[in-house]
Design an enzyme around this catalytic site. Sequence first.
Site, mmCIF file in Angstrom:
data_model
loop_
_atom_site.group_PDB
_atom_site.id
_atom_site.type_symbol
_atom_site.label_atom_id
_atom_site.label_comp_id
_atom_site.label_asym_id
_atom_site.label_seq_id
_atom_site.Cartn_x
_atom_site.Cartn_y
_atom_site.Cartn_z
ATOM 1 N N SER A 151 -3.066 -9.229 -0.360
ATOM 2 C CA SER A 151 -3.270 -7.913 -0.560
ATOM 3 C C SER A 151 -3.578 -7.529 -1.985
ATOM 4 O O SER A 151 -2.426 -7.676 -2.799
ATOM 5 C CB SER A 151 -2.370 -7.097 -0.062
ATOM 6 O OG SER A 151 -2.335 -5.759 -0.569
ATOM 7 N N HIS A 160 -7.519 -8.951 0.999
ATOM 8 C CA HIS A 160 -7.250 -7.686 2.063
ATOM 9 C C HIS A 160 -7.096 -6.408 0.873
ATOM 10 O O HIS A 160 -6.590 -6.480 0.017
ATOM 11 C CB HIS A 160 -5.697 -7.815 2.325
ATOM 12 C CG HIS A 160 -5.453 -6.833 3.335
ATOM 13 N ND1 HIS A 160 -5.949 -6.764 4.703
ATOM 14 C CD2 HIS A 160 -4.349 -5.650 3.211
ATOM 15 C CE1 HIS A 160 -5.217 -5.658 5.451
ATOM 16 N NE2 HIS A 160 -4.554 -4.926 4.374
ATOM 17 N N ASP A 170 -6.576 -2.589 0.624
ATOM 18 C CA ASP A 170 -5.766 -1.485 1.020
ATOM 19 C C ASP A 170 -6.135 -0.140 0.511
ATOM 20 O O ASP A 170 -6.133 0.360 -0.656
ATOM 21 C CB ASP A 170 -4.166 -1.530 0.770
ATOM 22 C CG ASP A 170 -3.519 -2.548 1.513
ATOM 23 O OD1 ASP A 170 -3.689 -2.505 2.810
ATOM 24 O OD2 ASP A 170 -2.948 -3.399 0.987
ATOM 25 N N MET A 176 -5.649 3.956 0.330
ATOM 26 C CA MET A 176 -4.696 4.957 0.631
ATOM 27 C C MET A 176 -5.121 6.520 0.093
ATOM 28 O O MET A 176 -5.709 6.299 -0.869
ATOM 29 C CB MET A 176 -3.453 4.796 0.117
ATOM 30 C CG MET A 176 -2.739 3.259 0.642
ATOM 31 S SD MET A 176 -1.230 2.908 0.174
ATOM 32 C CE MET A 176 -0.937 1.298 0.416
ATOM 33 N N HIS A 188 -8.588 -2.034 4.750
ATOM 34 C CA HIS A 188 -7.747 -1.387 5.845
ATOM 35 C C HIS A 188 -7.809 0.209 5.184
ATOM 36 O O HIS A 188 -6.949 0.310 4.161
ATOM 37 C CB HIS A 188 -6.055 -1.953 5.476
ATOM 38 C CG HIS A 188 -5.263 -1.323 6.306
ATOM 39 N ND1 HIS A 188 -3.802 -1.729 6.073
ATOM 40 C CD2 HIS A 188 -5.282 -0.478 7.137
ATOM 41 C CE1 HIS A 188 -3.173 -0.962 6.653
ATOM 42 N NE2 HIS A 188 -3.963 -0.170 7.353
ATOM 43 N N MET A 241 -6.223 3.465 5.249
ATOM 44 C CA MET A 241 -5.122 4.435 5.518
ATOM 45 C C MET A 241 -5.624 5.706 5.082
ATOM 46 O O MET A 241 -4.868 6.286 4.108
ATOM 47 C CB MET A 241 -3.743 3.973 4.668
ATOM 48 C CG MET A 241 -3.346 2.631 5.483
ATOM 49 S SD MET A 241 -2.243 1.822 4.375
ATOM 50 C CE MET A 241 -3.212 0.569 3.567
ATOM 51 N N MET A 297 1.425 -3.518 11.904
ATOM 52 C CA MET A 297 2.125 -3.067 10.570
ATOM 53 C C MET A 297 3.583 -3.653 10.741
ATOM 54 O O MET A 297 4.101 -3.020 11.667
ATOM 55 C CB MET A 297 1.880 -1.739 10.319
ATOM 56 C CG MET A 297 0.438 -1.354 9.561
ATOM 57 S SD MET A 297 -0.242 -2.181 8.216
ATOM 58 C CE MET A 297 0.852 -1.616 7.020
ATOM 59 N N GLY A 317 3.424 -0.988 -1.200
ATOM 60 C CA GLY A 317 3.629 -2.385 -1.394
ATOM 61 C C GLY A 317 5.125 -2.838 -1.388
ATOM 62 O O GLY A 317 5.914 -1.677 -1.971
ATOM 63 N N ASP A 363 0.733 -7.287 8.617
ATOM 64 C CA ASP A 363 0.764 -6.810 7.279
ATOM 65 C C ASP A 363 2.111 -6.294 6.810
ATOM 66 O O ASP A 363 2.588 -5.177 7.493
ATOM 67 C CB ASP A 363 -0.402 -5.744 7.078
ATOM 68 C CG ASP A 363 -0.267 -5.157 5.423
ATOM 69 O OD1 ASP A 363 0.336 -5.549 4.815
ATOM 70 O OD2 ASP A 363 -1.353 -4.332 5.322
ATOM 71 N N GLY A 364 2.774 -6.596 5.840
ATOM 72 C CA GLY A 364 3.985 -6.162 5.646
ATOM 73 C C GLY A 364 5.275 -6.938 5.464
ATOM 74 O O GLY A 364 5.772 -7.476 6.503
ATOM 75 N N GLY A 365 5.422 -7.376 4.222
ATOM 76 C CA GLY A 365 6.926 -8.094 4.048
ATOM 77 C C GLY A 365 6.689 -9.514 4.439
ATOM 78 O O GLY A 365 7.789 -10.180 4.742
ATOM 79 N N GLY A 422 1.147 -9.362 -0.466
ATOM 80 C CA GLY A 422 0.726 -8.786 -1.641
ATOM 81 C C GLY A 422 1.504 -9.477 -2.711
ATOM 82 O O GLY A 422 1.571 -10.481 -3.352
ATOM 83 N N SER A 423 2.957 -8.718 -2.558
ATOM 84 C CA SER A 423 3.666 -9.064 -3.668
ATOM 85 C C SER A 423 4.250 -10.580 -3.590
ATOM 86 O O SER A 423 4.538 -11.151 -4.678
ATOM 87 C CB SER A 423 4.933 -8.244 -3.865
ATOM 88 O OG SER A 423 5.523 -7.940 -2.462
#
Length: 219
Positions: A8, A33, A35, A37, A66, A68, A137, A144, A175-177, A197-198
Amino acid sequence: MTFRIAPSILSADFARLGEEISQVMAAGADIVHFDVMDNHYVPNLTIGPLVCSAIRPYTQAPIDVHLMVKPVDRIIPDFAKAGANIISFHPEASEHVDRTLQLIRDQGCKAGLVFNPATPLNYLDHVMDKVDLILIMSVNPGFGGQSFIPSALDKLREARQRITVSGRDIWLEVDGGVKVDNIRAVAEAGADTFVAGSAIFNTKDYKATIDAMRAELAR
């Protein structure tokens, strides 16, 4: 099963975004990816079609957008023109989910539907024939660097079961963590495409991190 790693770019260094994308793809990633927003559907503001268009020359890999944003239909053609290959959206952001999925496909892109932690999967009941990707999600959207919500594993299992019953070639993205130490459990729950991502961009060696993720997936 084919596994895909999708960094991401929300966690990348935006001052040198093209270079970051080139580096992470060279390190073995499969998908970019992206994002989006809008500070309306989610409490944050990120990037739009101009940035998508700007990064398109830096990679041959699919760009997975994606959205949002709410409302969602107006912006879809802009991202298709900007070089997106996959466009996914949240059912809550569309007045007519079936129509929005068809709009994405009419633009020549693959269409995805995104499910927040509290959004039920029954939005899929009548549109599986128009869905190319389901995105679960595993955090609440908007920022993020959040921690994985464990109940997402049950949702992934249910989504995988729906895909199997449909007999269709639908990607199941999460997606997420997602990081090295949980990617195996996420894959075992049914995911084949992993947004990170991170977990990638906050490491010094992108290739070592992606290699470690692939080693976990191969176990």
